[in-house]
Motif scaffolding. Sequence first.
Motif, PDB file in Angstrom:
ATOM      1  N   ASP A  57       0.851  -1.193   0.000  1.00 31.65           N
ATOM      2  CA  ASP A  57       0.000   0.000   0.000  1.00 31.65           C
ATOM      3  C   ASP A  57       0.887   1.243   0.000  1.00 31.65           C
ATOM      4  N   PRO A  58       0.746   2.127  -1.015  1.00 27.74           N
ATOM      5  CA  PRO A  58       1.591   3.339  -1.078  1.00 27.74           C
ATOM      6  C   PRO A  58       1.485   4.201   0.191  1.00 27.74           C
ATOM      7  N   GLU A  59       0.343   4.162   0.862  1.00 28.52           N
ATOM      8  CA  GLU A  59       0.178   4.971   2.083  1.00 28.52           C
ATOM      9  C   GLU A  59       1.104   4.520   3.210  1.00 28.52           C
ATOM     10  N   ASN A  60       1.573   3.285   3.131  1.00 25.63           N
ATOM     11  CA  ASN A  60       2.441   2.755   4.181  1.00 25.63           C
ATOM     12  C   ASN A  60       3.924   2.870   3.846  1.00 25.63           C
ATOM     13  N   LYS A  61       4.203   3.473   2.691  1.00 26.05           N
ATOM     14  CA  LYS A  61       5.601   3.608   2.250  1.00 26.05           C
ATOM     15  C   LYS A  61       6.382   4.471   3.256  1.00 26.05           C
ATOM     16  N   ASP A  62       7.567   4.013   3.586  1.00 19.87           N
ATOM     17  CA  ASP A  62       8.466   4.721   4.511  1.00 19.87           C
ATOM     18  C   ASP A  62       7.929   4.820   5.933  1.00 19.87           C
ATOM     19  N   LYS A  63       6.931   4.034   6.274  1.00 16.16           N
ATOM     20  CA  LYS A  63       6.419   3.996   7.648  1.00 16.16           C
ATOM     21  C   LYS A  63       7.024   2.798   8.388  1.00 16.16           C
ATOM     22  N   GLN A  64       7.161   2.944   9.698  1.00  9.04           N
ATOM     23  CA  GLN A  64       7.540   1.798  10.532  1.00  9.04           C
ATOM     24  C   GLN A  64       6.258   1.043  10.854  1.00  9.04           C
ATOM     25  N   LEU A  65       6.102  -0.104  10.245  1.00 10.11           N
ATOM     26  CA  LEU A  65       4.843  -0.840  10.403  1.00 10.11           C
ATOM     27  C   LEU A  65       4.948  -1.876  11.524  1.00 10.11           C
ATOM     28  N   HIS A  66       3.865  -1.965  12.287  1.00  8.97           N
ATOM     29  CA  HIS A  66       3.754  -2.983  13.332  1.00  8.97           C
ATOM     30  C   HIS A  66       2.372  -3.616  13.182  1.00  8.97           C
ATOM     31  N   PHE A  67       2.339  -4.928  13.018  1.00 11.50           N
ATOM     32  CA  PHE A  67       1.066  -5.623  12.785  1.00 11.50           C
ATOM     33  C   PHE A  67       0.471  -6.097  14.111  1.00 11.50           C
ATOM     34  N   TYR A  68      -0.874  -6.070  14.159  1.00 19.29           N
ATOM     35  CA  TYR A  68      -1.605  -6.483  15.355  1.00 19.29           C
ATOM     36  C   TYR A  68      -2.704  -7.472  14.961  1.00 19.29           C
ATOM     37  N   ALA A  83       4.500 -12.147   9.239  1.00 18.80           N
ATOM     38  CA  ALA A  83       5.144 -10.852   9.483  1.00 18.80           C
ATOM     39  C   ALA A  83       6.644 -11.035   9.726  1.00 18.80           C
ATOM     40  N   ARG A  84       6.975 -12.034  10.529  1.00 18.22           N
ATOM     41  CA  ARG A  84       8.393 -12.324  10.813  1.00 18.22           C
ATOM     42  C   ARG A  84       9.159 -12.638   9.535  1.00 18.22           C
ATOM     43  N   ASP A  85       8.580 -13.493   8.690  1.00 25.05           N
ATOM     44  CA  ASP A  85       9.271 -13.894   7.464  1.00 25.05           C
ATOM     45  C   ASP A  85       9.444 -12.730   6.491  1.00 25.05           C
ATOM     46  N   LEU A  86       8.584 -11.721   6.608  1.00 24.03           N
ATOM     47  CA  LEU A  86       8.703 -10.541   5.753  1.00 24.03           C
ATOM     48  C   LEU A  86       9.453  -9.407   6.446  1.00 24.03           C
ATOM     49  N   GLY A  87       9.903  -9.661   7.689  1.00 24.19           N
ATOM     50  CA  GLY A  87      10.770  -8.710   8.379  1.00 24.19           C
ATOM     51  C   GLY A  87      10.060  -7.656   9.211  1.00 24.19           C
ATOM     52  N   TYR A  88       8.873  -7.964   9.727  1.00 28.65           N
ATOM     53  CA  TYR A  88       8.114  -6.973  10.490  1.00 28.65           C
ATOM     54  C   TYR A  88       7.635  -7.557  11.814  1.00 28.65           C
ATOM     55  N   PRO A  89       7.463  -6.688  12.847  1.00 24.75           N
ATOM     56  CA  PRO A  89       6.971  -7.174  14.135  1.00 24.75           C
ATOM     57  C   PRO A  89       5.459  -7.373  14.130  1.00 24.75           C
ATOM     58  N   HIS A 140       0.970  12.307  11.258  1.00 18.65           N
ATOM     59  CA  HIS A 140       2.256  12.887  11.643  1.00 18.65           C
ATOM     60  C   HIS A 140       3.268  11.865  12.158  1.00 18.65           C
ATOM     61  N   SER A 141       2.810  10.689  12.527  1.00 21.00           N
ATOM     62  CA  SER A 141       3.735   9.702  13.093  1.00 21.00           C
ATOM     63  C   SER A 141       4.402   8.881  11.989  1.00 21.00           C
ATOM     64  N   SER A 142       5.668   8.513  12.240  1.00 24.63           N
ATOM     65  CA  SER A 142       6.367   7.658  11.267  1.00 24.63           C
ATOM     66  C   SER A 142       6.022   6.185  11.486  1.00 24.63           C
ATOM     67  N   ARG A 143       5.350   5.915  12.606  1.00 21.80           N
ATOM     68  CA  ARG A 143       4.972   4.536  12.927  1.00 21.80           C
ATOM     69  C   ARG A 143       3.495   4.333  12.601  1.00 21.80           C
ATOM     70  N   ARG A 144       3.163   3.162  12.135  1.00 22.75           N
ATOM     71  CA  ARG A 144       1.758   2.852  11.856  1.00 22.75           C
ATOM     72  C   ARG A 144       1.443   1.429  12.302  1.00 22.75           C
ATOM     73  N   ASN A 145       0.376   1.297  13.082  1.00 20.58           N
ATOM     74  CA  ASN A 145      -0.101  -0.022  13.500  1.00 20.58           C
ATOM     75  C   ASN A 145      -1.128  -0.520  12.491  1.00 20.58           C
ATOM     76  N   ILE A 146      -0.956  -1.740  12.040  1.00 21.22           N
ATOM     77  CA  ILE A 146      -1.852  -2.324  11.030  1.00 21.22           C
ATOM     78  C   ILE A 146      -2.681  -3.434  11.668  1.00 21.22           C
ATOM     79  N   TYR A 147      -3.993  -3.312  11.540  1.00 19.60           N
ATOM     80  CA  TYR A 147      -4.907  -4.307  12.109  1.00 19.60           C
ATOM     81  C   TYR A 147      -5.094  -5.476  11.146  1.00 19.60           C
ATOM     82  N   LEU A 148      -4.972  -6.681  11.674  1.00 20.17           N
ATOM     83  CA  LEU A 148      -5.173  -7.899  10.877  1.00 20.17           C
ATOM     84  C   LEU A 148      -6.438  -8.608  11.363  1.00 20.17           C
TER      85      LEU A 148
END
Length: 361
Positions: A57-68, A83-89, A140-148
Amino acid sequence: MGLITMQKPWIETPLIESAALSKVAGCRIFLKLELLQPSGSFKSRGIGNLIRSALLDPENKDKQLHFYSSSGGNAGLAAVIAARDLGYPCTVVVPFSTKPMMISKLRAAGAADVIQQGASWFDADTYLRKNYIYNQDTQHSSRRNIYLCPYDHPEIWKGAATMVSEMVDQLPPRDPSSTCNFPADAIVCSVGGGGLFNGIVEGVDSHLQSQAMNGKGNARQNVKILAAETHGADSLALSLRNGTLQSLPGITSLATSLGAVCVAEKTFQYASSPPAGIDVASVVGSDAEAARGVLRLADDLRLQVELACGISVEVAVGGRLRDIIPDLTPNSRVVIVVCGGSNITAEMIAEYRLQLESGWN
């Protein structure tokens, strides 16, 4: 990370024909071995595809993503591993009813955190959204939590649908005189929230439409999809009986990973009014029947699966199939989605055997 370079956090699983189960069922039984996915269940496809879509998703580009993820079991495990296999927490919120064995598995798989909250999945999910998703400063935040979401999302259904195109390639070719445009006459799958079922319906529909475009669309025989549930986790059957989407008051089945008190709205739509060329049959069995299915796979194929998967096996080989498909022949082809599940041990299977020998039905 580009679409071409990003790996898929799921695998193509084998499809095998079982002589032992075919003999009992009176037709050709094929098993789609989704228990071999990285997370131990079909959830790797749907959750994996949902994570992939978020990363693209282009909106998530350059964001620190954390999945929940909110889950007491397989969806959470699939989320953590993908998430682990793709390199994300990935953090999982589970209800207090979740077994210690599953919490240990989530931590061992690499969960950033496992939070226990609420009496049910619904409570855990509500807590997750309120505390980690809805209160974000996404501007404004560089971090984004993504709901699964565990099952109710189009990207999850697209992920599950990938197993259908694999089936088409893996099943033996049809005789040219066949009246069915799909290489199997029926597919049996378990229904919890409906993510797997939705993906199978969409995958079969897509194949039938492609056949029609190739001038092969004049089949006379519909593909049957059997939606299997256990008593006490049968929210789809309840909705179909009432003609509207209904919720169970609670989950009383031991097959807790079928434990959605209400199926996705799209699941009810597909089951009550399936696409052209598809017939859907709702089948509900007991926990004891599900346990028999678990034992059949353990004894005949040395495979360990949860009760939620065992019910599909028993529906296909325990006599229910002929009630639904009266014209079943030894050449009829039935695919059972062996959806897997990690909430199972050899000790639990041994306990099911003892209970069945003591008259559990």
